[in-house]
Write an enzyme that holds these catalytic residues in place. Structure first.
Site, mmCIF file in Angstrom:
data_model
loop_
_atom_site.group_PDB
_atom_site.id
_atom_site.type_symbol
_atom_site.label_atom_id
_atom_site.label_comp_id
_atom_site.label_asym_id
_atom_site.label_seq_id
_atom_site.Cartn_x
_atom_site.Cartn_y
_atom_site.Cartn_z
ATOM 1 N N CYS A 1 -6.216 3.434 7.947
ATOM 2 C CA CYS A 1 -7.107 4.487 7.464
ATOM 3 C C CYS A 1 -8.246 3.917 6.628
ATOM 4 C CB CYS A 1 -6.320 5.492 6.614
ATOM 5 S SG CYS A 1 -5.324 6.607 7.583
ATOM 6 N N CYS B 1 -4.882 5.392 -4.138
ATOM 7 C CA CYS B 1 -3.725 4.570 -3.761
ATOM 8 C C CYS B 1 -4.185 3.122 -3.601
ATOM 9 C CB CYS B 1 -3.101 5.088 -2.473
ATOM 10 S SG CYS B 1 -2.402 6.743 -2.613
ATOM 11 N N GLU C 1 -13.306 9.002 10.250
ATOM 12 C CA GLU C 1 -12.577 8.335 11.325
ATOM 13 C C GLU C 1 -11.523 9.256 11.929
ATOM 14 O OE1 GLU C 1 -10.875 4.751 9.808
ATOM 15 O OE2 GLU C 1 -12.744 4.141 8.847
ATOM 16 N N SER D 1 0.839 15.429 6.246
ATOM 17 C CA SER D 1 1.343 14.456 5.283
ATOM 18 C C SER D 1 0.647 14.636 3.940
ATOM 19 C CB SER D 1 1.103 13.033 5.802
ATOM 20 O OG SER D 1 1.503 12.071 4.847
ATOM 21 N N GLY E 1 -8.245 10.884 3.373
ATOM 22 C CA GLY E 1 -8.187 12.019 2.468
ATOM 23 C C GLY E 1 -6.782 12.548 2.254
ATOM 24 N N GLU E 2 -6.641 13.363 1.227
ATOM 25 C CA GLU E 2 -5.390 14.048 0.913
ATOM 26 C C GLU E 2 -5.486 15.485 1.427
ATOM 27 O OE1 GLU E 2 -2.247 15.871 0.096
ATOM 28 O OE2 GLU E 2 -2.190 13.733 -0.423
ATOM 29 N N LEU F 1 5.674 8.161 0.492
ATOM 30 C CA LEU F 1 6.523 7.826 -0.659
ATOM 31 C C LEU F 1 6.230 6.425 -1.183
ATOM 32 C CD1 LEU F 1 8.814 8.931 -2.427
ATOM 33 C CD2 LEU F 1 10.428 7.849 -0.846
#
Length: 362
Positions: free
Chosen positions: A349, A129, A105, A207, A175-176, A231
């Protein structure tokens, strides 16, 4: 300059590497290997990033022989648009299919100060998460740098149709980013390059959920790119509940890494704080957050979260959001509430990708 070795496997079909993966210097070296002059790299980058052509044959100031070489070695149709939705507020969300059938996306958001594109760096995510649709189904694979660059190109093509441009990039999609560092850095260099997309470093934001070793590495890169941290909790116990990454790198270690980043770069950071009803949105949480960041050069971005059907979290009431903001301001914290965008088109997301996957398995 460090010498670059360009290895391109001239396969056919979808196995061809994306032309967008090549940085400018790598393209120059490839051209040299092909017996072509270096100035062709500037011409090719103009076709890719200024004129945004969809076929190599459109690069009419290149010789037919060079265009044939490009077609033999590279793929220019990196992404296939599956769906394109536009929200009532102007937000545009794309669902793209990759060459191997996976989907990702990308979101274009309209702001008073211009348009920004939110890009994806992975197919899925491994971090788990508990509030995020991106983690549903786990991590499938990392994106290549060219697959990330192509998202910005496709977003700009959509803006071209409306006589507008993409002015900023946020690397906050699925994704990270720091789990795909090897593709993230070439992507950042290409979109920032004056012959590439030429988007200023201070108009690009990366991020992370808190991959601490990569924060130190990113700080040492010396980039002027904006840096944000997801955070979402003011203490390590609650953060571990919401974000399993905190079990690997607890909050105190994360804060140490952030202080290192600020000392190294001189730049402030942004803390992204999603508000989840009854979980992390009480006044005492705001007080604890203010204490946590009191000595850090930062900005707090409060996010009223979009509802995710696959998750149990509920939206924080508006009066509670304002109470949280007021508590932070009273303690001297620089804070804003993010304006909601794309609420009517599953713009959180991973939601559109999750919906598509669910429909495919019915």
């Amino acid at each position: 300059m460090e010498q670059l070795k360009v290895e391109v496997d001239p396969k056919q079909g979808g196995d061809l590497p994306s032309i967008y993966t090549l940085q400018f210097e790598e393209l120059e070296m490839w051209l040299k290997e092909q017996g072509e002059p270096k100035f062709r790299a500037t011409q090719i980058f103009e076709w890719l990033y200024e004129k945004r052509v969809k076929q190599f044959q459109e690069m009419t100031n290149l010789s037919k022989d060079l265009r044939a070489k490009l077609e033999k070695h590279f793929n220019l149709t990196t992404l296939k648009t599956v769906t394109k939705q536009q929200s009532s507020d102007g937000t545009i969300k794309f669902l793209f299919e990759l060459h191997d059938g996976y989907s990702i996306e990308t979101v274009v958001m309209r702001h008073n100060y211009g348009n920004s594109v939110c890009v994806t760096t992975q197919v899925g995510c491994r971090l788990g998460c508990t509030f995020c649709a991106s983690t549903l189904g786990g991590l499938k694979r990392n994106l290549e740098a060219g697959e990330i660059v192509a998202q910005v190109v496709e977003a700009q093509r959509a803006m071209d149709e409306q006589g507008e441009r993409v002015g900023s990039i946020v690397v906050m999609g699925i994704g990270e980013p720091f789990d795909n560092y090897q593709a993230l850095m070439p992507f950042l260099k290409t979109v920032n390059h004056d012959k590439g997309l030429n988007i200023g470093a201070r108009h690009i934001t990366v991020s992370t959920s808190g991959v601490v070793p990569k924060i130190y590495q990113f700080a040492d890169e010396g980039l002027q790119i904006n840096f944000a941290i997801s955070l979402h909790a003011p203490n390590t116990e609650l953060r571990s509940k919401l974000m399993p990454v905190n079990r690997a790198w607890p909050l105190p270690k994360l804060m140490d890494a952030i202080r290192y980043y600020i000392d190294k770069t001189g730049r402030r950071v942004t803390f992204e704080y999603g508000l989840f009803g009854g979980e992390n949105d009480q006044v005492e949480h705001a007080e604890e957050l203010a204490d946590l960041i009191k000595d850090i050069k930062c900005h707090v971005n409060l996010i009223p979260v979009n509802y995710v059907p696959e998750r149990d979290y509920v939206r924080t009431p508006r009066d509670q959001i304002f109470a949280f903001e007021r508590t932070l301001k009273e303690r001297g914290v620089n804070v804003t509430i993010r304006r909601e965008q794309g609420h009517d088109i599953d713009a959180a997301c991973g939601q559109l990708r999750a919906k598509e996957r669910k429909e495919e398995t019915r």
